[in-house]
Design a protein around this motif. Sequence first.
Motif, PDB file in Angstrom:
ATOM      1  N   UNK A 292       0.853  -1.182   0.000  1.00 58.71           N
ATOM      2  CA  UNK A 292       0.000   0.000   0.000  1.00 58.71           C
ATOM      3  C   UNK A 292       0.887   1.229   0.000  1.00 58.71           C
ATOM      4  N   UNK A 293       0.662   2.127  -0.937  1.00 52.47           N
ATOM      5  CA  UNK A 293       1.482   3.325  -1.035  1.00 52.47           C
ATOM      6  C   UNK A 293       1.252   4.247   0.156  1.00 52.47           C
ATOM      7  N   UNK A 294       2.263   5.025   0.499  1.00 54.29           N
ATOM      8  CA  UNK A 294       2.143   5.985   1.593  1.00 54.29           C
ATOM      9  C   UNK A 294       1.189   7.111   1.213  1.00 54.29           C
ATOM     10  N   UNK A 295       1.291   7.595  -0.042  1.00 50.99           N
ATOM     11  CA  UNK A 295       0.497   8.734  -0.493  1.00 50.99           C
ATOM     12  C   UNK A 295      -0.233   8.397  -1.783  1.00 50.99           C
ATOM     13  N   UNK A 296      -1.315   9.126  -2.038  1.00 49.26           N
ATOM     14  CA  UNK A 296      -2.024   9.029  -3.313  1.00 49.26           C
ATOM     15  C   UNK A 296      -2.377  10.445  -3.739  1.00 49.26           C
ATOM     16  N   UNK A 297      -1.472  11.087  -4.472  1.00 44.41           N
ATOM     17  CA  UNK A 297      -1.614  12.495  -4.839  1.00 44.41           C
ATOM     18  C   UNK A 297      -1.811  12.699  -6.340  1.00 44.41           C
ATOM     19  N   UNK A 298      -2.157  11.628  -7.061  1.00 43.12           N
ATOM     20  CA  UNK A 298      -2.388  11.717  -8.510  1.00 43.12           C
ATOM     21  C   UNK A 298      -1.152  12.208  -9.268  1.00 43.12           C
ATOM     22  N   UNK A 299       0.025  11.885  -8.751  1.00 39.14           N
ATOM     23  CA  UNK A 299       1.275  12.275  -9.404  1.00 39.14           C
ATOM     24  C   UNK A 299       1.714  11.180 -10.371  1.00 39.14           C
TER      25      UNK A 299
END
Length: 340
Positions: A292-299
């Motif tokens: 599971x990724x730490x962040x999900x910022x649409x990058x």
Amino acid sequence: MMKFTALSAIADLAKTLPQADQAASDAAFARQNRLTKPLGSLGRLEELALFMASWRGLAQPTITKAQAIVFAGNHGICAQGVNPYPQEVTAQMVGNFQAGGAAINQLCRANGADLSVVALELDRPTADFTAGPAMTEAETLAAMQTGADAVDVAADVLILGEMGIGNSTVAAAMTSALFGGAVADWVGPGTGADSDGIKRKIAAIEKGLARHDGLSAMGVLAALGGREQAAICGAVLAARAARIPVILDGFICTAAASALYAADPALLDHCLVGHCSAEPGHRKLLASLNKRAVLNFDMRLGEGSGAALALGILRAALECHNGMATFGEAGVSESEASGA
């Protein structure tokens, strides 16, 4: 120093490389349960603190030195028209990194990481994998060694990123070969491919997969990967040998490291994924890796940008873990703090 002599020996490293320190993790967990907060109330921040404790072997780990490396390479698959930008852009962006003008420079500065850029034979792209293997075993091992040698064993955490025109096609090819499924599900726009460009990517990958069938995980890295993908694998393994946790970047970086996972899932136990890329194959890849990724910022920039941003979250997790008072230190009743 870690030395690579044969691709067939990589999977066996899982048996000899350091493992997570359960005693340190247990001590960190006990500390978490004494801090002035309801149990588990900091959620994933607590998990990250325990992760760092287990790999640094300390109940209260700190990040004094964070190293970030961007590996850059060029790819023969560009001969198939899969890239909207010329390969000269790879070297131009390396120059931008070195001059401090890219997003990764700003994010490393903001989050306290020392950035270095390693260019791998940009004047000599890998071979076109639709016609033959992208790299020989010797070339793959040499790139892995370059990656391993770039790791600073004094670092407390390692951030990995990449740059290479055409490497979103390479990433989709590798993940298709390693985890199966429809090629189209792994392919995205990369640096901005239009619908025709995406069709060319899919066709090139399907041709490459038909040519390079039945390979081992590390064989896939050699046949379909690139020098920066191999360097990422080498750096991941060198970090493991030094008990340095790794933050992988987005789809391309995670796809590179997934060759190690396919060789033995334990080889990525010390790795976090910094963010979930907007590149469509990344979510599918994370599910395949059970991460599971730490962040999900649409990058979807690459360069290690999402991993560098996640470093700030990791630092915050350790600040809470190390800096908060325990109930005893603060004179706070545990029952009152928990709302009982």
